[in-house]
Design a protein around this motif. Sequence first.
Motif: not given
Lengths: 255, 346
Positions: A91, A93, B96-97, B100-102, B229-230, B232-233, B235-236, B285, B290-292
């Motif tokens: 992604f 960011f 996608q979030g 974990q796949n855009p 925010r969750r 966002d996270i 995606t890590l 994105r 990408s920030k949700n």
Amino acid sequence: MTEILKIENLYFGYDRKPFLKNICLEVNEGEMISVIGENGSGKSTLLKVINGLVGGYKGKIIYKGKDIRKIKHLDRAKEIAVLYQNFDYKFMFNCFEVVSMGLYPHRKNSIITRKEDIDFITNIMELTDTLQFANKNINHISGGQLQRVLLARALAQKPKLLFLDEAMSGLDISARIEMMEIILNVCKKNGTAVVNILHDINLAFEKSDKIIALKNGEVYSFGKPRDLLNNEFFREVFNVEVDIDYNKKYFRIIL
Amino acid sequence: MRNDISGIIKLNKIKYIAVFAILTILLALIAVAGLCMGAMEIELGDILDIILNKIVGIEITVKENAAAVIWDIRLPRILCACFVGMGLAISGVIFQGILQNPLADPYTLGISTGASFGASLAIIFNLISGIYFPTVLSALIGAFITLIFVILISKNGTGFESSNLIISGIIISSILSSGVSFIKMLAGENVSAIVFWIMGSLSAKGWNDVFLVAPVSVACIIFSMFLARRLDIMTLGDSTADSLGVDTSKTRLIFLIIGSVITAVCVSVCGVIGFIGLIVPHLLRFWITSKNRALIPISALFGAVLLLLADSITRILSNGEIPVGVLTTLIGGPFFIFVFTHRERS
């Protein structure tokens, strides 16, 4: 020194076969502990068990006097951070946004807009030498830089205990040393204990306060690097015959 | 350097607001154009009068059939396009979030195939038995049963992993699509009703459809904004997200349900409209962020703009004969290829 993590008689197995056996160890505030051992000796599994990613162990894992299972998930994230091996990030960011995610446990319901938070993140990025690409897309930086950004993300959690799971494995030697220096620097200052799983034995022996060597799911030895260092240790833990060039200033393994 | 950071954050904020404003204006312009467009020529002033008459009850002198065209045909169709576009785009962001796949989209998990199966069943049942069972309801039931199956199949001891979800989605989806083929075969000469339904169209949408889609889309947008925010996270990656205090399985399940509910409702109302849910979040994105927290509202608007634009084009081209789902895929597909190859090069 205050003890922050204590593991007593830990047993854990996959499919009812015991894999980790009778693990005992203590981690004190501000200590740098390296975990070494062959592939499959249980290093990463130990980390998973401590972090609650797999359940069903026997024994005790005590964090600051409390059973770790009784600490709420989010509260644990305020104290304990984990940095994993480099991975493929899909992604887009920017680096600042990624580092800011580290504040999530402390600022669950708000976005990072307060000045103090921005200053805090900026500080950490300065310490980890990542500020210069704060606005860059995370996909557009080198592997070493990416790992430093992810380290900054972990440090933004303000951890008291930091786990590194082969976090430096993919990096070249200069990036590795740079990262190690940053970690030592920041963690000694904040009293953060570091538990570092790694394969680079030279680095482990040079930079750690203590070393845990795992063999077949058991602790083979746990102590100061200089006390462990002998040929028998390498023969037993890694099945290799080596010579050790060793004086007060440095040591070197000769293969 | 330090001042730069605050500056960049401010600049980004201005960028998001500017994009949001531009899209809002664009949406309004296309909507107004859409209201004016059609076989019957009605002036803008009259249109405004008709709408005000229906809402606040002012006296008007416009002919009754003009009022019916605006209020019963054009306006609900336009609103439907907006809310379905929003819903599909948001659902794309969500899938996608959590996967974990855009390159995931609202249809990746087979929810749409479930809805198609349900709709096909209802269509053939209505034809054969002569009793009327609402297609929308049947499609919704199909979609939700599919969702339940996907959840049950992908659940393992530790929770929901994204790869498990994708695999179970593919399995269920292929079973159901052969089910749809079977029903098409049974339908014989009447197959066109099913085919047309699945292709996705906004023609003949009324207020009932708007009242079904609008609240669901809006509620899901608001809800996912709270949990942005969750997302966002997530995606890590699962392990890192877990170490940050995010319960990955629970979060994935919550978002899976939100995303599937919107998809189910959108598909049930107007069939399978392709590419909006993939292209909108993917492009944004790439272009914006990408920030949700910013991506979700901007995607919602962009989705509405694109679908409304596409639907307006089908109305110009053919008086609504071409299903909009065909148009979005026909234009969206090649466009996506262009963007994708371009991205790889840069």
